[in-house]
Motif scaffolding. Structure first.
Motif, short mmCIF file in Angstrom:
data_model
loop_
_atom_site.label_atom_id
_atom_site.label_comp_id
_atom_site.label_asym_id
_atom_site.label_seq_id
_atom_site.Cartn_x
_atom_site.Cartn_y
_atom_site.Cartn_z
N ALA A 1 96.78 66.60 52.05
CA ALA A 1 96.60 68.05 52.08
C ALA A 1 97.97 68.72 52.07
O ALA A 1 98.81 68.44 52.92
N VAL A 2 98.17 69.61 51.10
CA VAL A 2 99.47 70.25 50.90
C VAL A 2 99.28 71.77 50.97
O VAL A 2 98.30 72.30 50.43
N ALA A 3 100.20 72.45 51.61
CA ALA A 3 100.10 73.91 51.78
C ALA A 3 100.47 74.61 50.48
O ALA A 3 101.64 74.95 50.25
N THR A 4 99.48 74.79 49.60
CA THR A 4 99.69 75.47 48.31
C THR A 4 98.50 76.42 48.07
O THR A 4 97.49 76.36 48.78
N PRO A 5 98.60 77.25 47.01
CA PRO A 5 97.51 78.18 46.72
C PRO A 5 96.14 77.51 46.51
O PRO A 5 95.11 78.14 46.78
N THR B 1 91.43 77.24 53.16
CA THR B 1 91.71 76.53 54.43
C THR B 1 92.88 77.17 55.16
O THR B 1 92.84 77.36 56.38
N LEU B 2 93.92 77.51 54.39
CA LEU B 2 95.12 78.09 55.03
C LEU B 2 94.80 79.44 55.68
O LEU B 2 95.43 79.82 56.67
N GLY B 3 93.78 80.13 55.16
CA GLY B 3 93.41 81.43 55.71
C GLY B 3 92.35 81.36 56.79
O GLY B 3 91.87 82.39 57.26
N ASP B 4 91.97 80.15 57.19
CA ASP B 4 90.90 79.97 58.19
C ASP B 4 91.46 79.12 59.34
O ASP B 4 91.51 77.90 59.25
N PRO B 5 91.92 79.77 60.43
CA PRO B 5 92.61 79.04 61.50
C PRO B 5 91.79 77.86 62.05
O PRO B 5 92.37 76.80 62.33
N ALA B 6 90.48 78.00 62.16
CA ALA B 6 89.67 76.90 62.71
C ALA B 6 89.65 75.72 61.76
O ALA B 6 89.83 74.55 62.16
N ALA B 7 89.48 76.00 60.46
CA ALA B 7 89.46 74.93 59.46
C ALA B 7 90.83 74.26 59.37
O ALA B 7 90.92 73.02 59.24
N LEU B 8 91.88 75.06 59.48
CA LEU B 8 93.24 74.50 59.41
C LEU B 8 93.53 73.60 60.61
O LEU B 8 94.08 72.50 60.45
N ALA B 9 93.10 74.04 61.79
CA ALA B 9 93.32 73.23 63.00
C ALA B 9 92.56 71.90 62.90
O ALA B 9 93.08 70.84 63.26
#
Ligand code: NAD
Length: 255
Positions: free
Chosen positions: A188-192, A197-205
């Motif tokens: 998983a890479v922080a890209t567009p 996922t990056l915009g959903d704190p629960a999913a990201l955690a």
């Protein structure tokens, strides 16, 4: 520098992992061809960054799902710089749809942009490398999902599984020409592509907790692997995939 005099083509090169690959190859002195389909401004800004590193660069607008566009992309590299030494098949999309609800149009689009593009990108780059002599590198940006099921993202997994066998089969076929075909499988890479996922704190955690290194990768951490694979240091890697996933595949089946 290590890649001085080498010409590298990067598909989907103006965003996310592709952009990081462009900058990592340019930092090693490569001449760069950035393929793009969206966001001309981002491409121009990236071209400026490459020039600031002291390297030559062109951007080419080409839809990699069309073989005629891929032909024009490779031809543009040869017209501008005389050769192609490194081809990075990076462009990709996903639909996040399950096997039950994926439409024919979604399936065709994912397979064309992710897999057909890599097949013909490999073919066209290899033909050029054989014609010019001296071998080359073809680097396919696959995914942990070349091997690892992701329920709800079926067409994407099919495309990456196809890239896995493309890498292995073309890698065996082309080795005799000194062309090394290798895959890079990011986790998983922080890209567009992961914006939801990056915009959903629960999913990201939840995602971060499932990764042994405890976080998503930054695109630069994939770019550096590709720059290694393009270098002489990777002279004995062929027909295989290097996974850069923070240990994810070994720890979280079914994520
Ligand atoms: N981000 C991740 O977590 C991750 C993980 C594993 C693999 N990958 C793979 O990495 C690659 C890059 O993805 P990213 O995360 O940087 O996403 P991204 O959305 O930032 O980049 C994808 C790039 O592909 C381009 N593209 C889309 N359709 C195209 C077409 N028809 N022709 C040419 N270019 C096209 C986009 O314009 C963009 O530049 C993809 O192949 C993706 O499957 C990403």
């Amino acid at each position: 520098m290590e890649l001085t005099g080498k010409v590298a083509v990067v598909t989907g090169g103006n965003s996310g992992i592709g952009k990081a690959i462009v900058l990592a190859l340019a930092a090693k002195g490569a001449t760069i061809v950035i393929d793009w389909v969206a966001d001309e401004q981002a491409t121009e800004a990236l071209e400026d960054q490459v020039r600031a590193l002291g390297d030559q660069v062109i951007g080419v607008e080409a839809d990699v799902s069309k073989v005629t566009d891929l032909e024009r992309l490779v031809a543009s590299a040869v017209t501008a710089f005389g050769r192609v030494d490194v081809m990075v098949n990076n462009a990709g999309i996903e639909t996040r749809t399950s096997v039950l609800d994926t439409t024919e149009a979604q399936y065709d689009r994912v397979l064309a942009i992710n897999l057909k593009s890599a097949f013909f990108g490999t073919q066209l780059a290899a033909r050029q490398m054989i014609a010019q002599g001296g071998g080359g590198r073809i680097i396919n940006v696959t995914s942990v999902h070349e091997d690892w099921p992701m329920p709800g993202n079926t067409a994407y997994c099919v495309s990456k599984g196809g890239m896995r066998m493309l890498t292995r089969t073309a890698g065996v076929e082309l080795a005799a020409h000194g062309i090394l075909v290798v895959g890079v499988g990011p986790g998983a890479v922080a890209t567009p592509i992961n914006a939801s996922t990056l915009g959903d704190p629960a999913a990201l955690a939840k995602l971060n907790a499932a990764i042994p290194l405890g976080r998503m990768a930054q695109p630069e951490e994939i770019g550096s692997v590709v720059a290694f694979l393009a270098s002489d240091a990777a002279s004995y890697l062929a027909a295989t995939t290097i996974f850069a996933d923070g240990g994810l595949m070994q720890s979280s089946p079914g994520l």
